[in-house]
Write a protein that holds these residues in place. Structure first.
Motif, PDB file in Angstrom:
ATOM      1  N   ARG A 128      -5.710  -2.014  -2.491  1.00  0.00           N
ATOM      2  CA  ARG A 128      -5.338  -1.614  -1.126  1.00  0.00           C
ATOM      3  C   ARG A 128      -4.054  -2.348  -0.720  1.00  0.00           C
ATOM      4  O   ARG A 128      -4.064  -3.533  -0.458  1.00  0.00           O
ATOM      5  CB  ARG A 128      -6.465  -1.946  -0.128  1.00  0.00           C
ATOM      6  CG  ARG A 128      -6.196  -1.384   1.264  1.00  0.00           C
ATOM      7  CD  ARG A 128      -6.779  -2.227   2.375  1.00  0.00           C
ATOM      8  NE  ARG A 128      -6.309  -3.602   2.336  1.00  0.00           N
ATOM      9  CZ  ARG A 128      -5.106  -3.996   2.774  1.00  0.00           C
ATOM     10  NH1 ARG A 128      -4.234  -3.146   3.275  1.00  0.00           N
ATOM     11  NH2 ARG A 128      -4.754  -5.277   2.686  1.00  0.00           N
TER      12      ARG A 128
ATOM     13  N   THR B 218      -0.578  -1.717   1.678  1.00  0.00           N
ATOM     14  CA  THR B 218       0.091  -0.847   2.654  1.00  0.00           C
ATOM     15  C   THR B 218       1.287  -0.157   2.006  1.00  0.00           C
ATOM     16  O   THR B 218       2.164  -0.812   1.422  1.00  0.00           O
ATOM     17  CB  THR B 218       0.532  -1.664   3.885  1.00  0.00           C
ATOM     18  OG1 THR B 218      -0.639  -2.128   4.549  1.00  0.00           O
ATOM     19  CG2 THR B 218       1.368  -0.828   4.843  1.00  0.00           C
TER      20      THR B 218
ATOM     21  N   ARG C 251       4.701   1.972   1.923  1.00  0.00           N
ATOM     22  CA  ARG C 251       5.891   2.341   2.704  1.00  0.00           C
ATOM     23  C   ARG C 251       6.838   3.220   1.881  1.00  0.00           C
ATOM     24  O   ARG C 251       8.007   3.392   2.226  1.00  0.00           O
ATOM     25  CB  ARG C 251       6.628   1.086   3.183  1.00  0.00           C
ATOM     26  CG  ARG C 251       5.800   0.238   4.113  1.00  0.00           C
ATOM     27  CD  ARG C 251       6.608  -0.817   4.856  1.00  0.00           C
ATOM     28  NE  ARG C 251       5.727  -1.619   5.683  1.00  0.00           N
ATOM     29  CZ  ARG C 251       5.018  -2.656   5.245  1.00  0.00           C
ATOM     30  NH1 ARG C 251       5.117  -3.039   3.992  1.00  0.00           N
ATOM     31  NH2 ARG C 251       4.223  -3.317   6.064  1.00  0.00           N
TER      32      ARG C 251
ATOM     33  N   GLN D 233      10.294   3.858  12.556  1.00  0.00           N
ATOM     34  CA  GLN D 233      10.065   3.178  11.259  1.00  0.00           C
ATOM     35  C   GLN D 233      10.151   4.253  10.180  1.00  0.00           C
ATOM     36  O   GLN D 233       9.176   4.962   9.896  1.00  0.00           O
ATOM     37  CB  GLN D 233       8.699   2.504  11.231  1.00  0.00           C
ATOM     38  CG  GLN D 233       8.546   1.402  12.283  1.00  0.00           C
ATOM     39  CD  GLN D 233       7.158   0.808  12.262  1.00  0.00           C
ATOM     40  OE1 GLN D 233       6.871  -0.085  11.476  1.00  0.00           O
ATOM     41  NE2 GLN D 233       6.293   1.296  13.115  1.00  0.00           N
TER      42      GLN D 233
ATOM     43  N   TYR E 121       7.500   5.205   7.481  1.00  0.00           N
ATOM     44  CA  TYR E 121       6.247   5.874   7.883  1.00  0.00           C
ATOM     45  C   TYR E 121       6.506   7.323   8.317  1.00  0.00           C
ATOM     46  O   TYR E 121       5.578   8.134   8.335  1.00  0.00           O
ATOM     47  CB  TYR E 121       5.526   5.095   8.982  1.00  0.00           C
ATOM     48  CG  TYR E 121       4.998   3.738   8.534  1.00  0.00           C
ATOM     49  CD1 TYR E 121       4.629   3.520   7.208  1.00  0.00           C
ATOM     50  CD2 TYR E 121       4.859   2.687   9.424  1.00  0.00           C
ATOM     51  CE1 TYR E 121       4.147   2.288   6.784  1.00  0.00           C
ATOM     52  CE2 TYR E 121       4.363   1.451   9.006  1.00  0.00           C
ATOM     53  CZ  TYR E 121       4.018   1.258   7.687  1.00  0.00           C
ATOM     54  OH  TYR E 121       3.532   0.029   7.271  1.00  0.00           O
TER      55      TYR E 121
ATOM     56  N   ILE F 212      -0.906   1.559   8.434  1.00  0.00           N
ATOM     57  CA  ILE F 212      -1.213   1.543   9.874  1.00  0.00           C
ATOM     58  C   ILE F 212      -0.070   0.837  10.572  1.00  0.00           C
ATOM     59  O   ILE F 212       0.546  -0.075  10.001  1.00  0.00           O
ATOM     60  CB  ILE F 212      -2.555   0.844  10.199  1.00  0.00           C
ATOM     61  CG1 ILE F 212      -2.806   0.876  11.719  1.00  0.00           C
ATOM     62  CG2 ILE F 212      -2.606  -0.581   9.677  1.00  0.00           C
ATOM     63  CD1 ILE F 212      -4.199   0.514  12.162  1.00  0.00           C
ATOM     64  N   THR F 213       0.239   1.253  11.782  1.00  0.00           N
ATOM     65  CA  THR F 213       1.224   0.540  12.590  1.00  0.00           C
ATOM     66  C   THR F 213       0.795   0.514  14.052  1.00  0.00           C
ATOM     67  O   THR F 213       0.261   1.497  14.572  1.00  0.00           O
ATOM     68  CB  THR F 213       2.637   1.159  12.471  1.00  0.00           C
ATOM     69  OG1 THR F 213       3.498   0.494  13.416  1.00  0.00           O
ATOM     70  CG2 THR F 213       2.672   2.644  12.742  1.00  0.00           C
ATOM     71  N   ALA F 214       1.028  -0.648  14.655  1.00  0.00           N
ATOM     72  CA  ALA F 214       0.789  -0.778  16.095  1.00  0.00           C
ATOM     73  C   ALA F 214       2.093  -0.575  16.864  1.00  0.00           C
ATOM     74  O   ALA F 214       2.080  -0.493  18.090  1.00  0.00           O
ATOM     75  CB  ALA F 214       0.215  -2.160  16.401  1.00  0.00           C
TER      76      ALA F 214
END
Ligand SMILES: Cc1cc2nc3c(=O)[nH]c(=O)nc-3n(C[C@H](O)[C@H](O)[C@H](O)COP(=O)(O)O)c2cc1C
Length: 393
Positions: A186, A188, A190, A286, A289, A343-345
């Motif tokens: 796992r 992230t 990009r 971004q 993403y 995931i992005t905040a």
């Protein structure tokens, strides 16, 4: 005219810094501190400056009881009352113009959802609109010769250790399991492949992360869901809203995922270019993403959670936890199929709300996640220190 105070407002004493160019030219710092009051209301996006009279009047008005403005004028300075009315903090029972109607409607939306006051203000005012993180980075590097790390200094240590190493009680590591193998991979993602995502992979990950495995008729008028992840009260108030760019058999557009039917509810078909522009706005520019075949806004239906946890100090935290659980389930489901996930905040909540037609205090985006086939080559940095996905450094 009958009026009452808005449902939820916090007043912050704030110091703002202004620059006086004339002073600066005269060799002084040019910095002027300005102290004042700022109102943060749960039904207004704007931060509202108040004067001292308005602050005093605001503290003397009932948010529940309708009162005659003329009678209130006998007890409070009229200028303060008029100021609060114009700023939307005093609500008219029968609004006369568009902005007064908007204030009344948005205040009613807050009242309907049983928000805890502090949480409501934090939710409303932590949303972004039109933020471009690429542009912010460019301005940062222009404004300062220091790198980000130079400016921040060293980070706090990686672990908040509480004892000397000698007094630790060592624990045995488990023998490697399939879960370990999955967890290790796992990472992230990009770097996404520009080809469309297969329909099977798309629907499999959606089901495993966001689908309901059972529906429980808990009580008359109360249904709970069983999903792969835990959720406060079994309410599962957080749902998936999709922006699809490249998925086989699914035209580019906006969709709501129905977790019980395991089906897409089409909301709006989009031209590919418009979908890409919207994707860029959703994740505050971004670019890596934007390249994912789909984005998933994790949208919490506050009204469902707060139906049970009314005016509750923990309720907002609980719905935010939903987003973390769902995203991890999505990461693992994607990883199992050798897909990448993110995931992005750092999201523009306001643009997401507008695109999906969400009333922000009833249903709010908490994060954006997504998944897709990894690109063959890595052009954007990923965090894979154990080299489980990328063999290079
Ligand atoms: C709440 C949250 C917010 C995040 N926001 C961003 C973000 O804005 N941009 C980004 O590139 N990655 C974001 N990430 C991903 C993290 O950067 C990533 O998890 C971290 O670098 C560790 O990498 P790993 O997930 O591969 O272990 C976020 C992750 C979480 C949990």
């Amino acid at each position: 005219m009958q009026v009452r105070r808005c449902a939820t407002v916090m007043v912050e004493p704030r110091e703002a810094l202004d620059f006086d160019l004339a002073e600066l030219a005269a060799g002084e710092t040019g910095v002027r501190e300005r102290l004042g009051w700022v109102a943060l209301a749960a039904h207004r996006d704007e931060e509202i400056e108040l004067d001292a009279v308005e602050v005093a009047v605001l503290g003397a008005l009932s948010p529940g009881q309708w009162q005659s403005l003329d009678e209130l004028s006998q007890q409070h300075p009229r200028a303060g009352l008029d100021g609060l009315l114009a700023k939307g903090l005093l609500i008219a029972r029968e609004p006369q113009d568009d902005s007064a109607r908007r204030f009344a409607r948005d205040d009613q939306a807050v009242r309907a959802v049983h928000w805890r006051g502090l949480s409501a203000v934090a939710q409303r005012h932590s949303r972004w609109r039109d933020v471009d993180t690429e542009e912010a980075e460019r301005l940062f590097s222009e404004a300062s010769a220091q790198t980000f790390l130079e400016r921040l200094g060293p980070a706090p240590p990686v672990v908040g250790e509480r004892t000397e190493p000698a007094s630790r009680l060592p624990l045995a590591k488990p023998s490697p399991s399939p879960l370990d193998a999955l967890t290790d991979r796992r990472v992230t993602c990009r770097n996404y492949d520009p080809a469309p995502l297969s329909h099977v992979a798309f629907s499999s990950v959606l089901y495993r992360a966001f689908g309901a495995r059972a529906v429980s008729d808990y009580a008359p008028g109360v249904q709970l869901l069983k999903k792969a992840v835990p959720s406060a009260g079994g309410l599962h108030a957080t749902e998936a809203y999709l922006l699809v760019q490249r998925v086989e058999g699914v035209p580019p557009g906006l969709y709501h995922y129905h977790p019980v039917a395991h089906a897409l509810e089409p909301l709006c078909e989009l031209d590919a270019g418009v979908a890409a522009t919207l994707a860029r706005r959703f994740v505050a520019a971004q670019a890596y993403y934007v390249g994912a075949p789909l984005q998933i806004a994790l949208v919490s239906r506050f009204e469902r959670n707060f139906w049970k946890y009314r005016n509750h100090a923990k309720a907002w935290r609980a719905v935010i936890l939903d987003a973390g659980h769902l995203s991890q389930a999505m990461y693992l489901a994607a990883t199992e199929l050798n897909l990448g996930a993110f995931i992005t905040a750092a999201i523009n909540e306001v643009e997401i709300e507008q695109a999906f037609g969400l009333e922000p205090m009833s249903e709010g985006p908490l994060a954006v996640c997504g998944f897709g086939v990894r690109a063959q080559e890595k052009t954007t940095v990923e965090f894979d220190p154990a080299h489980k996905v990328w063999s290079d450094l």
